[in-house]
Design a protein around this motif. Sequence first.
Motif, PDB file in Angstrom:
ATOM      1  N   ASP A  34       0.836  -1.194   0.000  1.00  0.00           N
ATOM      2  CA  ASP A  34       0.000   0.000   0.000  1.00  0.00           C
ATOM      3  C   ASP A  34       0.874   1.249   0.000  1.00  0.00           C
ATOM      4  OD1 ASP A  34      -2.085   1.761   0.075  1.00  0.00           O
ATOM      5  OD2 ASP A  34      -2.451   1.531   2.206  1.00  0.00           O
ATOM      6  N   HIS A  35       0.906   1.898  -1.134  1.00  0.00           N
ATOM      7  CA  HIS A  35       1.617   3.166  -1.267  1.00  0.00           C
ATOM      8  C   HIS A  35       0.596   4.289  -1.381  1.00  0.00           C
ATOM      9  CE1 HIS A  35       5.399   1.081  -1.711  1.00  0.00           C
ATOM     10  NE2 HIS A  35       4.845   0.300  -2.606  1.00  0.00           N
ATOM     11  N   GLY A  36      -0.538   4.113  -0.741  1.00  0.00           N
ATOM     12  CA  GLY A  36      -1.587   5.118  -0.789  1.00  0.00           C
ATOM     13  C   GLY A  36      -2.672   4.803  -1.787  1.00  0.00           C
ATOM     14  N   GLY A  37      -2.422   3.887  -2.689  1.00  0.00           N
ATOM     15  CA  GLY A  37      -3.414   3.476  -3.670  1.00  0.00           C
ATOM     16  C   GLY A  37      -3.376   4.297  -4.945  1.00  0.00           C
ATOM     17  N   TRP A  38      -4.477   4.186  -5.704  1.00  0.00           N
ATOM     18  CA  TRP A  38      -4.589   4.876  -6.985  1.00  0.00           C
ATOM     19  C   TRP A  38      -5.932   5.584  -7.056  1.00  0.00           C
ATOM     20  CZ3 TRP A  38      -2.629   0.092  -6.254  1.00  0.00           C
ATOM     21  CH2 TRP A  38      -1.300  -0.105  -6.652  1.00  0.00           C
ATOM     22  N   PHE A  39      -5.904   6.819  -7.471  1.00  0.00           N
ATOM     23  CA  PHE A  39      -7.124   7.587  -7.704  1.00  0.00           C
ATOM     24  C   PHE A  39      -7.598   7.183  -9.096  1.00  0.00           C
ATOM     25  CE2 PHE A  39      -5.302   9.481  -4.167  1.00  0.00           C
ATOM     26  CZ  PHE A  39      -6.009  10.562  -3.679  1.00  0.00           C
ATOM     27  N   GLU A  40      -8.748   6.518  -9.159  1.00  0.00           N
ATOM     28  CA  GLU A  40      -9.191   5.893 -10.404  1.00  0.00           C
ATOM     29  C   GLU A  40      -9.755   6.858 -11.436  1.00  0.00           C
ATOM     30  OE1 GLU A  40     -10.424   1.597 -10.152  1.00  0.00           O
ATOM     31  OE2 GLU A  40     -11.438   2.495  -8.419  1.00  0.00           O
ATOM     32  N   ASP A  41     -10.273   7.999 -11.025  1.00  0.00           N
ATOM     33  CA  ASP A  41     -10.901   8.933 -11.952  1.00  0.00           C
ATOM     34  C   ASP A  41     -10.004  10.156 -12.131  1.00  0.00           C
ATOM     35  OD1 ASP A  41     -12.518  10.698 -13.367  1.00  0.00           O
ATOM     36  OD2 ASP A  41     -14.325  10.124 -12.291  1.00  0.00           O
ATOM     37  N   ALA A  42      -9.089  10.072 -13.093  1.00  0.00           N
ATOM     38  CA  ALA A  42      -8.127  11.152 -13.330  1.00  0.00           C
ATOM     39  C   ALA A  42      -8.826  12.446 -13.753  1.00  0.00           C
ATOM     40  CB  ALA A  42      -7.111  10.726 -14.385  1.00  0.00           C
ATOM     41  N   ALA A  43      -9.908  12.337 -14.515  1.00  0.00           N
ATOM     42  CA  ALA A  43     -10.637  13.534 -14.959  1.00  0.00           C
ATOM     43  C   ALA A  43     -11.232  14.271 -13.758  1.00  0.00           C
ATOM     44  CB  ALA A  43     -11.719  13.157 -15.961  1.00  0.00           C
ATOM     45  N   LEU A  44     -11.835  13.543 -12.841  1.00  0.00           N
ATOM     46  CA  LEU A  44     -12.397  14.170 -11.636  1.00  0.00           C
ATOM     47  C   LEU A  44     -11.285  14.776 -10.795  1.00  0.00           C
ATOM     48  CD1 LEU A  44     -14.684  14.818  -9.678  1.00  0.00           C
ATOM     49  CD2 LEU A  44     -14.316  12.575  -8.656  1.00  0.00           C
TER      50      LEU A  44
END
Length: 50
Positions: A34-44
Motif C-alpha cells: 500500500d503506497h496510498g493506492g490509486w485515484f481511479e478517476d483522473a478527470a475528476l
Amino acid sequence: MAAKVPAIDRRAIFIGAEAYEKAGVTILRDLIEDHGGWFEDAALLNELVR
C-alpha cells in the motif's frame, strides 16, 4: 479511458484522499503493497485541482 493516478502524484496529495472520496469516488488500494493506492478517476481529480 484515463489512466489511474497514484496517490503519490502531486495532484492527489494536493486534493487529499478524504476530499476525493467525498466527491463520491473510491481509491483503489493494494492489500499487499500500500503506497496510498490509486485515484481511479483522473478527470475528476483534475477538476478538483482546478
